[in-house]
Motif scaffolding. Sequence first.
Motif, short mmCIF file in Angstrom:
data_model
loop_
_atom_site.label_atom_id
_atom_site.label_comp_id
_atom_site.label_asym_id
_atom_site.label_seq_id
_atom_site.Cartn_x
_atom_site.Cartn_y
_atom_site.Cartn_z
N ALA A 23 0.83 -1.21 0.00
CA ALA A 23 0.00 0.00 0.00
C ALA A 23 0.87 1.26 0.00
N VAL A 24 1.93 1.26 0.81
CA VAL A 24 2.83 2.41 0.86
C VAL A 24 3.55 2.58 -0.48
N LEU A 25 3.96 1.48 -1.09
CA LEU A 25 4.62 1.54 -2.40
C LEU A 25 3.71 2.18 -3.43
N LEU A 26 2.45 1.75 -3.48
CA LEU A 26 1.50 2.32 -4.44
C LEU A 26 1.28 3.81 -4.17
N ALA A 27 1.36 4.20 -2.91
CA ALA A 27 1.22 5.61 -2.58
C ALA A 27 2.43 6.40 -3.04
N LEU A 28 3.63 5.85 -2.84
CA LEU A 28 4.85 6.59 -3.17
C LEU A 28 5.09 6.68 -4.68
N ILE A 90 0.95 1.57 7.35
CA ILE A 90 0.52 2.81 6.68
C ILE A 90 0.48 3.97 7.69
N ALA A 91 0.00 3.68 8.91
CA ALA A 91 -0.06 4.71 9.94
C ALA A 91 1.34 5.22 10.29
N VAL A 92 2.30 4.30 10.42
CA VAL A 92 3.68 4.70 10.72
C VAL A 92 4.23 5.57 9.59
N PHE A 93 3.93 5.19 8.35
CA PHE A 93 4.38 6.00 7.21
C PHE A 93 3.82 7.42 7.29
N VAL A 94 2.55 7.54 7.62
CA VAL A 94 1.93 8.86 7.73
C VAL A 94 2.55 9.66 8.87
N LEU A 95 2.79 9.02 10.03
CA LEU A 95 3.38 9.70 11.17
C LEU A 95 4.80 10.17 10.86
N ILE A 96 5.58 9.33 10.19
CA ILE A 96 6.93 9.74 9.81
C ILE A 96 6.88 10.90 8.83
N GLY A 97 5.95 10.83 7.88
CA GLY A 97 5.83 11.90 6.89
C GLY A 97 5.39 13.21 7.49
N SER A 98 4.71 13.17 8.63
CA SER A 98 4.25 14.42 9.25
C SER A 98 5.37 15.16 9.98
N VAL A 99 6.47 14.46 10.30
CA VAL A 99 7.57 15.10 11.01
C VAL A 99 8.85 15.17 10.18
N VAL A 100 8.92 14.38 9.10
CA VAL A 100 10.10 14.36 8.24
C VAL A 100 9.66 14.67 6.81
N ASN A 101 10.42 15.51 6.14
CA ASN A 101 10.10 15.86 4.76
C ASN A 101 10.58 14.75 3.82
N ARG A 103 9.63 14.23 0.88
CA ARG A 103 9.61 14.61 -0.54
C ARG A 103 11.02 14.81 -1.09
N VAL A 104 12.00 14.89 -0.20
CA VAL A 104 13.39 14.98 -0.66
C VAL A 104 13.76 13.71 -1.43
N MET A 105 13.22 12.57 -0.98
CA MET A 105 13.48 11.30 -1.65
C MET A 105 12.30 10.82 -2.50
N PHE A 106 11.10 11.09 -2.03
CA PHE A 106 9.90 10.61 -2.71
C PHE A 106 9.03 11.80 -3.07
N ILE A 107 9.01 12.14 -4.36
CA ILE A 107 8.32 13.34 -4.81
C ILE A 107 6.82 13.27 -4.57
N ASN A 108 6.27 12.06 -4.49
CA ASN A 108 4.82 11.92 -4.33
C ASN A 108 4.37 11.92 -2.88
N ALA A 109 5.32 12.01 -1.92
CA ALA A 109 4.96 12.06 -0.51
C ALA A 109 4.51 13.47 -0.14
N SER A 110 3.34 13.86 -0.63
CA SER A 110 2.83 15.22 -0.48
C SER A 110 1.76 15.28 0.61
N PRO A 111 1.45 16.50 1.09
CA PRO A 111 0.33 16.65 2.04
C PRO A 111 -0.98 16.10 1.48
N GLN A 112 -1.18 16.21 0.17
CA GLN A 112 -2.39 15.65 -0.45
C GLN A 112 -2.45 14.14 -0.23
N LEU A 113 -1.30 13.46 -0.38
CA LEU A 113 -1.27 12.01 -0.19
C LEU A 113 -1.60 11.66 1.26
#
Length: 555
Positions: A23-28, A90-101, A103-113
């Motif tokens: 699921a995280v891969l499809l999101a990224l 998926i929850a851990v991925f969202v929590l990490i994304g909320s404190v770490v940017n 998008r430096v590595m994954f361009i699709n890791a946006s606030p919209q996602l």
Amino acid sequence: MRTTSISPWKQAFQSGLLGGAIAVLLALVGMVAAFSGRYIVSGVFTMGQFLFLAPILFLAYMTLRRAPQMPPFRLLQTGMVSGAASGAVIAVFVLIGSVVNLRVMFINASPQLYGILTFNQGVGIGALILLVAGLLLGALAAGIILLPERTRKTIVQAALWVFTIGLLRDLIVTVSFRWGPLAAIIKQFFAVSGLTPVGAAILIALIGGIRYWQLGKNDPHAVTFFNNTKPTVRWLRLGLAGVILLLLPPILGIFFSEILDNVAMYILMGLGLNIVVGFAGLLDLGYVAFFAIGAYVMGVMTSPELGFFNMTWWEALPFALVTSFIAGVILGLPVLRLRGDYLAIVTLGFGEIVRLLVLSDWLRPWLGGTQGIQRIAQPQIGNFVFNTQQELYYLFLAGLGIVAFIAWRLKDSRLGRSWMALREDEDVAKAMGINHVTTKLLAFATGALFSGLAGTIFAAKLTSVYPHSMNFLVSINVLSLIIIGGMGSIPGVFVGALVLIAAPELLREFAEFRYLVYGALLVTMMLTKPEGLWPEERRRLELHEEEHSPAVSAD
């Protein structure tokens, strides 16, 4: 009872982690965000939500299906463990994304996602919702397993049909414009994007009711319209199928006629390779060579550009077929003693030899070299010329009818049974008096004949032939459609071609993601139906021997 070296809890947890990772891969890769506005059921469920929730349900279901038998409550717990593990990833991925940017590595890791993954409820509440959603999906997987087989098949198949129809909304609405008053009725089922909720409910009830009624007929010998063997009913079925096939081009239009032409071409080749691989068990990786031979002989015989013969398409057809047949015999002679991987390597080399010969400067005056052959004649009956996709469809259809009939008659003939005996055990077949030389040569030659026929129609379709159209990937695609449909199964060739050739064209709305979606569908199919979508009965029994064998008591 099946046993496993890993405890059900650990296996469920591992599959849950895998489901969350998918699921995280499809999101990224951007699919979840790209299709967040593409509804399956308008205002209810989007394709984006399906992409990150479906792996959770699917992995939980597959884990429970393969697990040892256990009480219902424990099965429910195991499913919830798998679902919770996926939701946690998926929850851990969202929590990490909320404190770490990220998008430096994954361009699709946006606030919209992150908003899509948390159902626009914020990071904290959204993470909790993901855990609860994972638990519920795991429990749903267990519930599906616990349902009676008739009810389970009904629900699953109705849901798949509704999902497919909602996904193909644009194509269905476009085609329905040709159906006059029926188009107005069809449009009532669809919204601007996907199905309307009412339309989805009606389809679930309709499809589910029909399927439930069909599965309720427990007597396999019950006579219906579809299995009635009376000559009158059989001819009525054939006539109905023939009328539908004849009406497809004017109903579907040019775009879908082009898809049908490509599917029919691969079915022709698939029926030939199915004899070589499926019936006789001879792995041929250079099958495209015979396709190329048929196309090039047609070009040499009919193209005024070369100026050798200048025949009509019909006059050149026997020469192309005979040449393809002889080429099959020529390939078969040096590989009579080879089996398995060695046979595959030699046939692969034969395909490459034909391709390189066509490209060579030595044969350029006769075969055109890299420039190919243009101005190839098209089939003509009187003043009628087969020169459009819709008209060529009928030529493909006629060829398919002849080739399918021959393949069907060969399968249960003395020769067909000899092929199958060689496939099962060549040494035993020879000991029983089967002439393995003649039998193998006829398998290669018959398969080459069918492929050559496909090549002649392909040359007429394009009115040209080029070396780059005859690459190794064609052989792989034909072999793949046989595996997908079911090795040795004639109906399986048709189903495999529809899935392998038509599906990528119908999934064009997924743009650059369509082959990723297509690959996921193939992986899912191979996990759930390794014997193929329409397998030969013997092949089905071999791969499901445990299910059909009687239980043995442990005394």
